[in-house]
Design a protein around this motif. Structure first.
Motif, PDB file in Angstrom:
ATOM      1  N   PRO A  90       0.705  -1.312  -0.014  1.00 22.28           N
ATOM      2  CA  PRO A  90       0.000  -0.343  -0.185  1.00 22.28           C
ATOM      3  C   PRO A  90       0.846   1.543   0.037  1.00 22.28           C
ATOM      4  O   PRO A  90       2.086   1.405   0.770  1.00 22.28           O
ATOM      5  N   THR A  91       0.465   2.286  -0.892  1.00 22.08           N
ATOM      6  CA  THR A  91       0.904   3.596  -0.695  1.00 22.08           C
ATOM      7  C   THR A  91       0.331   4.662  -0.498  1.00 22.08           C
ATOM      8  O   THR A  91      -0.483   4.539   0.024  1.00 22.08           O
ATOM      9  N   ARG A  92       1.554   5.509   0.049  1.00 22.88           N
ATOM     10  CA  ARG A  92       0.472   6.624   0.411  1.00 22.88           C
ATOM     11  C   ARG A  92       0.517   7.667  -0.574  1.00 22.88           C
ATOM     12  O   ARG A  92       0.899   8.000  -1.885  1.00 22.88           O
ATOM     13  N   THR A  93      -0.724   8.214  -0.806  1.00 16.63           N
ATOM     14  CA  THR A  93      -1.465   9.583  -1.729  1.00 16.63           C
ATOM     15  C   THR A  93      -2.119  10.224  -0.830  1.00 16.63           C
ATOM     16  O   THR A  93      -1.698  10.486   0.156  1.00 16.63           O
ATOM     17  N   THR A  94      -2.885  11.466  -1.328  1.00 19.55           N
ATOM     18  CA  THR A  94      -3.958  12.343  -0.732  1.00 19.55           C
ATOM     19  C   THR A  94      -5.012  12.357  -1.291  1.00 19.55           C
ATOM     20  O   THR A  94      -5.440  12.375  -2.247  1.00 19.55           O
ATOM     21  N   ILE A  95      -5.758  12.895   0.006  1.00 19.07           N
ATOM     22  CA  ILE A  95      -7.384  12.984  -0.845  1.00 19.07           C
ATOM     23  C   ILE A  95      -7.665  14.853   0.384  1.00 19.07           C
ATOM     24  O   ILE A  95      -7.312  14.815   1.441  1.00 19.07           O
ATOM     25  N   ASN A  96      -7.690  15.793  -0.733  1.00 18.23           N
ATOM     26  CA  ASN A  96      -8.290  16.467  -0.269  1.00 18.23           C
ATOM     27  C   ASN A  96      -6.968  17.518   0.561  1.00 18.23           C
ATOM     28  O   ASN A  96      -7.388  18.244   1.389  1.00 18.23           O
ATOM     29  N   SER A  97      -6.199  17.142  -0.427  1.00 18.57           N
ATOM     30  CA  SER A  97      -4.470  17.373   0.481  1.00 18.57           C
ATOM     31  C   SER A  97      -3.908  16.853   1.552  1.00 18.57           C
ATOM     32  O   SER A  97      -2.997  17.604   2.501  1.00 18.57           O
ATOM     33  N   LEU A  98      -4.359  15.903   2.684  1.00 27.31           N
ATOM     34  CA  LEU A  98      -3.826  15.634   3.194  1.00 27.31           C
ATOM     35  C   LEU A  98      -3.815  13.489   3.015  1.00 27.31           C
ATOM     36  O   LEU A  98      -3.887  13.467   2.011  1.00 27.31           O
ATOM     37  N   THR A  99      -3.235  13.406   3.999  1.00 26.69           N
ATOM     38  CA  THR A  99      -2.170  12.140   3.798  1.00 26.69           C
ATOM     39  C   THR A  99      -2.906  11.267   4.378  1.00 26.69           C
ATOM     40  O   THR A  99      -3.685  10.540   4.864  1.00 26.69           O
ATOM     41  N   ALA A 100      -3.082   9.896   2.662  1.00 25.97           N
ATOM     42  CA  ALA A 100      -3.527   8.313   2.740  1.00 25.97           C
ATOM     43  C   ALA A 100      -2.949   7.670   3.017  1.00 25.97           C
ATOM     44  O   ALA A 100      -1.935   7.581   1.778  1.00 25.97           O
ATOM     45  N   ILE A 101      -4.245   6.826   2.329  1.00 23.86           N
ATOM     46  CA  ILE A 101      -3.305   5.490   2.128  1.00 23.86           C
ATOM     47  C   ILE A 101      -3.933   4.182   1.324  1.00 23.86           C
ATOM     48  O   ILE A 101      -5.157   4.473   1.492  1.00 23.86           O
ATOM     49  N   ASP A 102      -3.108   4.122   0.169  1.00 20.81           N
ATOM     50  CA  ASP A 102      -4.289   3.188  -1.130  1.00 20.81           C
ATOM     51  C   ASP A 102      -3.556   1.321  -1.125  1.00 20.81           C
ATOM     52  O   ASP A 102      -2.636   1.292  -0.690  1.00 20.81           O
ATOM     53  N   PHE A 103      -5.296   1.095  -1.238  1.00 14.12           N
ATOM     54  CA  PHE A 103      -5.108   0.099  -0.933  1.00 14.12           C
ATOM     55  C   PHE A 103      -5.319  -0.977  -2.269  1.00 14.12           C
ATOM     56  O   PHE A 103      -6.632  -0.397  -3.082  1.00 14.12           O
TER      57      PHE A 103
END
Length: 286
Positions: free
Chosen positions: A79-92
């Motif tokens: 799983p990798t880092r991504t962003t949602i509305n400029s905040l860091t999230a984790i992409d599965f």
């Protein structure tokens, strides 16, 4: 002349007092609330992907550490880092069997009262067991619960339970119970309330109640030796394609607390448009 000077001095003095004290008084009434989940004594777990200090690995996230307690999620896959509305999230990615889970841990919840609230992006479903989160009871008989898709091609929402009815039997109305209002995709705020004091279970999506199970929750969810999964079912063979933002677990059955956390997540992640107009925190953060 002396009287005129005295009057001018008094007026000037009053003006200075007004300028000195009045703005401070007004500002007190306009102060924004600074409530945080950490203010709640019942908070047990808080995984927050936007707090990058709790993440290990970049861009591949190998672990996320709770901001409360010592609970760590460890990844399978990449799983990798991504962003949602400029905040860091984790992409599965489902096709890569990506997920995260704790080891068998004691979460310190013994009375069956529990609130689980989080924010997630649902990108795809391939099996009705694909889950946002799941609990696996490793303490003998299975007394656990999962928030899963309930559909092979879209996320309708369902609770899958085991051993939560009378004498560790299944719920009297059935072990699997479907949500209303689906399907759900994209960004969503989910909330589960396990109310052992009143034998009820509630499920909310985006601030609206989607299921109520009344007078059936008679055996507590076991949390003394349990594994907690995100983006996977408890068997770790059905993963949810999507993005993890945040999830909290409270040792509480207080509906008002669940509503407050919904509002907190909505304003933090830019998801207020998901909440119904009548939601207490639709227009202002808690």
């Amino acid at each position: 002349m002396f009287r005129l000077i005295l009057i001018l001095f008094i007026n000037l003095h009053h003006s200075i007092l007004a300028q000195t004290y009045l703005p401070s008084f007004i500002g007190t009434h306009k102060k924004k609330s600074d409530w945080s989940p950490s203010d709640e004594t019942t908070l047990k777990v808080w995984w927050d992907a936007s707090d990058v200090s709790t993440l290990s690995g970049d861009p591949i996230v190998t672990q996320i550490t709770s901001k409360k307690g010592t609970f760590t999620l460890t990844s399978t896959g990449t799983p990798t880092r991504t962003t949602i509305n400029s905040l860091t999230a984790i992409d599965f990615i489902r096709s890569s069997n990506e997920r995260m889970n704790t080891s068998g841990l004691n979460f310190g919840i013994t009375n069956g009262n529990m609130i689980i609230v989080g924010a997630v992006a649902i990108d795809g479903v391939s099996h009705f067991k694909d889950a946002i989160w799941s609990i696996r009871d490793d303490n003998g008989s299975n007394n656990d619960i999962h928030l899963r898709s309930g559909n092979d091609s879209q996320f309708d929402g369902a609770f899958e339970t085991e051993g939560l009815g009378s004498s560790e039997n299944n719920l009297s109305g059935g072990a699997t119970r479907n949500f209303s209002g689906g399907p759900y995709s994209g960004n969503n705020i989910h909330a589960t309330i396990l109310d052992a004091d009143n034998n009820d279970i509630y499920g909310y999506i985006n601030g609206t109640e989607r299921i109520e199970i009344s007078n059936e929750y008679l055996t507590n969810v076991e949390m003394s030796n349990s594994v907690f999964y995100i983006h996977s079912n408890r068997s770790a063979n059905r993963q949810l394609d999507g993005k993890f933002m945040e999830l909290m677990i409270f040792n509480s059955n207080d509906t008002n607390l669940a509503i407050k956390v919904e509002g907190y997540l909505a304003h933090k992640w830019g998801l207020t448009g998901l909440l119904p107009n009548g939601h207490l925190y639709k227009n202002s953060a808690p």
